[in-house]
Scaffold this motif. Structure first.
Motif, PDB file in Angstrom:
ATOM      1  N   GLU A   6       0.837  -1.203   0.000  1.00  0.00           N
ATOM      2  CA  GLU A   6       0.000   0.000   0.000  1.00  0.00           C
ATOM      3  C   GLU A   6       0.873   1.254   0.000  1.00  0.00           C
ATOM      4  O   GLU A   6       1.995   1.247   0.506  1.00  0.00           O
ATOM      5  CB  GLU A   6      -0.904   0.045   1.236  1.00  0.00           C
ATOM      6  N   GLY A   9      -1.004   6.985   1.949  1.00  0.00           N
ATOM      7  CA  GLY A   9      -1.522   7.545   3.193  1.00  0.00           C
ATOM      8  C   GLY A   9      -0.809   8.829   3.556  1.00  0.00           C
ATOM      9  O   GLY A   9       0.161   9.232   2.914  1.00  0.00           O
ATOM     10  N   TRP A  36     -10.398  -2.883   0.843  1.00  0.00           N
ATOM     11  CA  TRP A  36      -9.704  -2.038   1.798  1.00  0.00           C
ATOM     12  C   TRP A  36     -10.402  -2.149   3.150  1.00  0.00           C
ATOM     13  O   TRP A  36     -11.621  -1.973   3.240  1.00  0.00           O
ATOM     14  CB  TRP A  36      -9.708  -0.585   1.343  1.00  0.00           C
ATOM     15  N   TYR A  37      -9.626  -2.447   4.169  1.00  0.00           N
ATOM     16  CA  TYR A  37     -10.085  -2.408   5.548  1.00  0.00           C
ATOM     17  C   TYR A  37      -9.403  -1.236   6.240  1.00  0.00           C
ATOM     18  O   TYR A  37      -8.403  -0.714   5.755  1.00  0.00           O
ATOM     19  CB  TYR A  37      -9.703  -3.691   6.288  1.00  0.00           C
ATOM     20  N   ARG A  38      -9.943  -0.874   7.391  1.00  0.00           N
ATOM     21  CA  ARG A  38      -9.259   0.116   8.218  1.00  0.00           C
ATOM     22  C   ARG A  38      -9.424  -0.259   9.686  1.00  0.00           C
ATOM     23  O   ARG A  38     -10.386  -0.925  10.067  1.00  0.00           O
ATOM     24  CB  ARG A  38      -9.785   1.523   7.976  1.00  0.00           C
ATOM     25  N   ARG A  45     -11.128  -3.900  13.273  1.00  0.00           N
ATOM     26  CA  ARG A  45     -10.906  -3.664  11.854  1.00  0.00           C
ATOM     27  C   ARG A  45     -12.228  -3.785  11.115  1.00  0.00           C
ATOM     28  O   ARG A  45     -13.016  -4.694  11.375  1.00  0.00           O
ATOM     29  CB  ARG A  45      -9.897  -4.685  11.320  1.00  0.00           C
ATOM     30  N   VAL A  48     -14.016  -1.374   4.529  1.00  0.00           N
ATOM     31  CA  VAL A  48     -14.415  -0.062   4.025  1.00  0.00           C
ATOM     32  C   VAL A  48     -15.009  -0.176   2.624  1.00  0.00           C
ATOM     33  O   VAL A  48     -16.054   0.399   2.324  1.00  0.00           O
ATOM     34  CB  VAL A  48     -13.209   0.895   4.002  1.00  0.00           C
ATOM     35  N   ASP A  88     -12.342   9.236   9.858  1.00  0.00           N
ATOM     36  CA  ASP A  88     -11.722   8.346   8.872  1.00  0.00           C
ATOM     37  C   ASP A  88     -10.277   8.010   9.254  1.00  0.00           C
ATOM     38  O   ASP A  88      -9.645   7.182   8.590  1.00  0.00           O
ATOM     39  CB  ASP A  88     -11.727   8.991   7.483  1.00  0.00           C
ATOM     40  N   TYR A  92      -5.074   1.898   7.120  1.00  0.00           N
ATOM     41  CA  TYR A  92      -5.833   1.280   6.030  1.00  0.00           C
ATOM     42  C   TYR A  92      -5.023   0.119   5.452  1.00  0.00           C
ATOM     43  O   TYR A  92      -3.839   0.261   5.138  1.00  0.00           O
ATOM     44  CB  TYR A  92      -6.133   2.308   4.941  1.00  0.00           C
ATOM     45  N   TYR A  93      -5.707  -1.017   5.327  1.00  0.00           N
ATOM     46  CA  TYR A  93      -5.072  -2.242   4.844  1.00  0.00           C
ATOM     47  C   TYR A  93      -5.735  -2.699   3.553  1.00  0.00           C
ATOM     48  O   TYR A  93      -6.956  -2.725   3.447  1.00  0.00           O
ATOM     49  CB  TYR A  93      -5.216  -3.356   5.870  1.00  0.00           C
ATOM     50  N   CYS A  94      -4.914  -3.111   2.617  1.00  0.00           N
ATOM     51  CA  CYS A  94      -5.399  -3.730   1.395  1.00  0.00           C
ATOM     52  C   CYS A  94      -5.467  -5.234   1.622  1.00  0.00           C
ATOM     53  O   CYS A  94      -4.611  -5.807   2.307  1.00  0.00           O
ATOM     54  CB  CYS A  94      -4.432  -3.403   0.258  1.00  0.00           C
ATOM     55  N   GLY A 107      -0.253  -2.063   5.618  1.00  0.00           N
ATOM     56  CA  GLY A 107      -1.057  -0.951   6.124  1.00  0.00           C
ATOM     57  C   GLY A 107      -0.421   0.397   5.840  1.00  0.00           C
ATOM     58  O   GLY A 107       0.802   0.525   5.741  1.00  0.00           O
TER      59      GLY A 107
END
Length: 114
Positions: A6, A9, A36-38, A45, A48, A88, A92-94, A107
Motif C-alpha cells: 500500500e 496515506g 480495503w479495511y481500516r 478492523r 471499508v 476516517d 488502512y489495509y489492502c 497498512g
C-alpha cells in the motif's frame, strides 16, 4: 503467494482528499476479490470497500465519499477518498482473496485533522 504493497496515506485536513494505492505481486485479474479495511485505535478492523470483477461495495459511512477501483494493467487497486473526516483516521489495509486464502498488506496510516 500474493504480496500487497500500500501507499498514499498521510496527513490531511478535514474535507481534503487522498488516494490510496495497493499494488499486487500477481495479476489482479486472477484475484477473486480485493478490498480495503481500516482499523482505528481501540476499534475493530472494518471493511471499508470491496471490489470484484464487476461489483463494488462500501460501508455506509463512506458511501458517496470513497471510490474503489482497479487497474488490471498495473495490478493495482485504488481507494479514492474525498471529503475526509476526522473519524476516517485509521490504518488502512489492502486485502486480496486468492485461491481460498486472504492476503494483507502492511497498512498505511491516514490521519485527518479537524
Amino acid at each position: 503467494q500474493v504480496q500487497l504493497v500500500e501507499s498514499g496515506g498521510g496527513l490531511v485536513q478535514a474535507g481534503g482528499s487522498l488516494r490510496l494505492s495497493c499494488e499486487a505481486s500477481v495479476s489482479i485479474h486472477r484475484i477473486n476479490a480485493m478490498g480495503w479495511y481500516r482499523q482505528a485505535p481501540g476499534k475493530q478492523r472494518e471493511l471499508v470497500a470491496g471490489i470484484t470483477s464487476s461489483i463494488t461495495s462500501y460501508v455506509d459511512s463512506v458511501k458517496g465519499r470513497f471510490t474503489i477501483s482497479r487497474d488490471n494493467a498495473k495490478n493495482t487497486v485504488y481507494l479514492q477518498m474525498n471529503r475526509l473526516k476526522p473519524e476516517d483516521t485509521a490504518v488502512y489495509y489492502c486485502t486480496a482473496a486468492w485461491y481460498g486464502r486472504d492476503y494483507w498488506g502492511q497498512g498505511t496510516q491516514v490521519t485527518v485533522t479537524s
